[in-house]
Design a protein around this motif. Sequence first.
Motif, PDB file in Angstrom:
ATOM      1  N   LYS A   1       0.835  -1.207   0.000  1.00 52.29           N
ATOM      2  CA  LYS A   1       0.000   0.000   0.000  1.00 52.29           C
ATOM      3  C   LYS A   1       0.872   1.260   0.000  1.00 52.29           C
ATOM      4  N   LYS A   2       1.998   1.184   0.726  1.00 52.02           N
ATOM      5  CA  LYS A   2       2.912   2.318   0.792  1.00 52.02           C
ATOM      6  C   LYS A   2       3.887   2.328  -0.394  1.00 52.02           C
TER       7      LYS A   2
ATOM      8  N   VAL B   1      14.266  -3.154   8.587  1.00 50.23           N
ATOM      9  CA  VAL B   1      14.359  -1.935   7.792  1.00 50.23           C
ATOM     10  C   VAL B   1      15.780  -1.426   7.943  1.00 50.23           C
ATOM     11  N   ASN B   2      16.456  -1.276   6.817  1.00 47.08           N
ATOM     12  CA  ASN B   2      17.867  -0.867   6.813  1.00 47.08           C
ATOM     13  C   ASN B   2      18.690  -1.761   7.739  1.00 47.08           C
ATOM     14  N   GLU B   3      18.438  -3.068   7.630  1.00 47.70           N
ATOM     15  CA  GLU B   3      19.147  -4.103   8.388  1.00 47.70           C
ATOM     16  C   GLU B   3      18.902  -4.043   9.893  1.00 47.70           C
ATOM     17  N   GLN B   4      17.969  -3.207  10.332  1.00 49.71           N
ATOM     18  CA  GLN B   4      17.597  -3.118  11.743  1.00 49.71           C
ATOM     19  C   GLN B   4      16.306  -3.898  11.948  1.00 49.71           C
ATOM     20  N   PHE B   5      16.334  -4.841  12.892  1.00 47.77           N
ATOM     21  CA  PHE B   5      15.154  -5.631  13.188  1.00 47.77           C
ATOM     22  C   PHE B   5      14.126  -4.762  13.896  1.00 47.77           C
ATOM     23  N   ILE B   6      12.929  -4.658  13.300  1.00 46.20           N
ATOM     24  CA  ILE B   6      11.890  -3.836  13.925  1.00 46.20           C
ATOM     25  C   ILE B   6      10.815  -4.668  14.602  1.00 46.20           C
ATOM     26  N   GLY B   7      10.775  -5.977  14.336  1.00 46.49           N
ATOM     27  CA  GLY B   7       9.789  -6.844  14.965  1.00 46.49           C
ATOM     28  C   GLY B   7       8.874  -7.474  13.938  1.00 46.49           C
ATOM     29  N   GLY B   8       7.615  -7.676  14.331  1.00 44.04           N
ATOM     30  CA  GLY B   8       6.625  -8.307  13.473  1.00 44.04           C
ATOM     31  C   GLY B   8       5.599  -7.313  12.956  1.00 44.04           C
ATOM     32  N   TYR B   9       4.462  -7.855  12.514  1.00 43.24           N
ATOM     33  CA  TYR B   9       3.433  -6.994  11.929  1.00 43.24           C
ATOM     34  C   TYR B   9       2.928  -5.939  12.902  1.00 43.24           C
ATOM     35  N   ASP B  10       2.653  -6.323  14.142  1.00 40.25           N
ATOM     36  CA  ASP B  10       2.139  -5.347  15.112  1.00 40.25           C
ATOM     37  C   ASP B  10       3.112  -4.184  15.286  1.00 40.25           C
ATOM     38  N   ASP B  11       4.402  -4.486  15.281  1.00 37.37           N
ATOM     39  CA  ASP B  11       5.416  -3.439  15.422  1.00 37.37           C
ATOM     40  C   ASP B  11       5.449  -2.551  14.173  1.00 37.37           C
ATOM     41  N   LEU B  12       5.343  -3.175  13.009  1.00 41.56           N
ATOM     42  CA  LEU B  12       5.309  -2.416  11.755  1.00 41.56           C
ATOM     43  C   LEU B  12       4.093  -1.492  11.725  1.00 41.56           C
ATOM     44  N   ALA B  13       2.930  -2.015  12.111  1.00 39.48           N
ATOM     45  CA  ALA B  13       1.705  -1.210  12.121  1.00 39.48           C
ATOM     46  C   ALA B  13       1.802  -0.060  13.120  1.00 39.48           C
ATOM     47  N   ALA B  14       2.424  -0.300  14.268  1.00 37.54           N
ATOM     48  CA  ALA B  14       2.595   0.767  15.261  1.00 37.54           C
ATOM     49  C   ALA B  14       3.510   1.859  14.714  1.00 37.54           C
ATOM     50  N   LEU B  15       4.566   1.471  14.024  1.00 38.62           N
ATOM     51  CA  LEU B  15       5.459   2.464  13.405  1.00 38.62           C
ATOM     52  C   LEU B  15       4.704   3.276  12.352  1.00 38.62           C
ATOM     53  N   GLU B  16       3.834   2.619  11.612  1.00 35.48           N
ATOM     54  CA  GLU B  16       3.031   3.311  10.603  1.00 35.48           C
ATOM     55  C   GLU B  16       2.090   4.319  11.260  1.00 35.48           C
ATOM     56  N   ARG B  17       1.399   3.908  12.312  1.00 29.25           N
ATOM     57  CA  ARG B  17       0.454   4.806  12.997  1.00 29.25           C
ATOM     58  C   ARG B  17       1.164   6.024  13.591  1.00 29.25           C
ATOM     59  N   SER B  18       2.369   5.842  14.078  1.00 39.17           N
ATOM     60  CA  SER B  18       3.096   6.950  14.711  1.00 39.17           C
ATOM     61  C   SER B  18       3.798   7.858  13.706  1.00 39.17           C
ATOM     62  N   GLY B  19       3.878   7.416  12.437  1.00 38.41           N
ATOM     63  CA  GLY B  19       4.594   8.190  11.431  1.00 38.41           C
ATOM     64  C   GLY B  19       6.082   7.868  11.367  1.00 38.41           C
ATOM     65  N   GLU B  20       6.552   7.061  12.294  1.00 41.56           N
ATOM     66  CA  GLU B  20       7.970   6.719  12.350  1.00 41.56           C
ATOM     67  C   GLU B  20       8.398   5.863  11.158  1.00 41.56           C
ATOM     68  N   LEU B  21       7.506   5.041  10.639  1.00 41.59           N
ATOM     69  CA  LEU B  21       7.859   4.186   9.503  1.00 41.59           C
ATOM     70  C   LEU B  21       8.285   5.011   8.303  1.00 41.59           C
ATOM     71  N   ASP B  22       7.560   6.089   8.009  1.00 36.58           N
ATOM     72  CA  ASP B  22       7.936   6.957   6.891  1.00 36.58           C
ATOM     73  C   ASP B  22       9.321   7.537   7.090  1.00 36.58           C
ATOM     74  N   ARG B  23       9.636   7.929   8.313  1.00 37.58           N
ATOM     75  CA  ARG B  23      10.978   8.477   8.596  1.00 37.58           C
ATOM     76  C   ARG B  23      12.055   7.411   8.394  1.00 37.58           C
ATOM     77  N   MET B  24      11.758   6.196   8.840  1.00 40.19           N
ATOM     78  CA  MET B  24      12.723   5.100   8.662  1.00 40.19           C
ATOM     79  C   MET B  24      12.942   4.794   7.197  1.00 40.19           C
ATOM     80  N   LEU B  25      11.863   4.799   6.434  1.00 41.02           N
ATOM     81  CA  LEU B  25      11.955   4.465   5.013  1.00 41.02           C
ATOM     82  C   LEU B  25      12.621   5.565   4.197  1.00 41.02           C
ATOM     83  N   ALA B  26      12.571   6.779   4.687  1.00 39.43           N
ATOM     84  CA  ALA B  26      13.172   7.909   3.972  1.00 39.43           C
ATOM     85  C   ALA B  26      14.689   7.947   4.119  1.00 39.43           C
ATOM     86  N   SER B  27      15.201   7.274   5.131  1.00 43.38           N
ATOM     87  CA  SER B  27      16.658   7.344   5.352  1.00 43.38           C
ATOM     88  C   SER B  27      17.404   6.323   4.535  1.00 43.38           C
TER      89      SER B  27
END
Length: 84
Positions: free
Chosen positions: A24-25, A58-84
């Motif tokens: 989706k992203k 993400v960028n070789e850093q373990f972020i966890g599973g789906y729940d962790d990915l979804a939480a990063l998305e809700r907080s906006g942090e995922l976009d910041r991680m993906l931009a780097s």
Amino acid sequence: MSSVTIYTSYYCTYCRRAKRLLDKKQVDYEEIRLDEDTEKRKELVESLNWRTVPMIFVNEQFIGGYDDLAALERSGELDRMLAS
């Protein structure tokens, strides 16, 4: 550009959800099926002390599973991680 790797198994609902969120992203990711590579699964379980899939990096850093990915998305942090 960021790199995303997701370790999955075929029958995993949370794996499908994680891939759907990334799709989706419009995030390119490498998928590695652990149900087809039991040695890699054993290696990851031992090194991460994490037994379930998906295992998302993400960028070789373990972020966890789906729940962790979804939480990063809700907080906006995922976009910041993906931009780097």
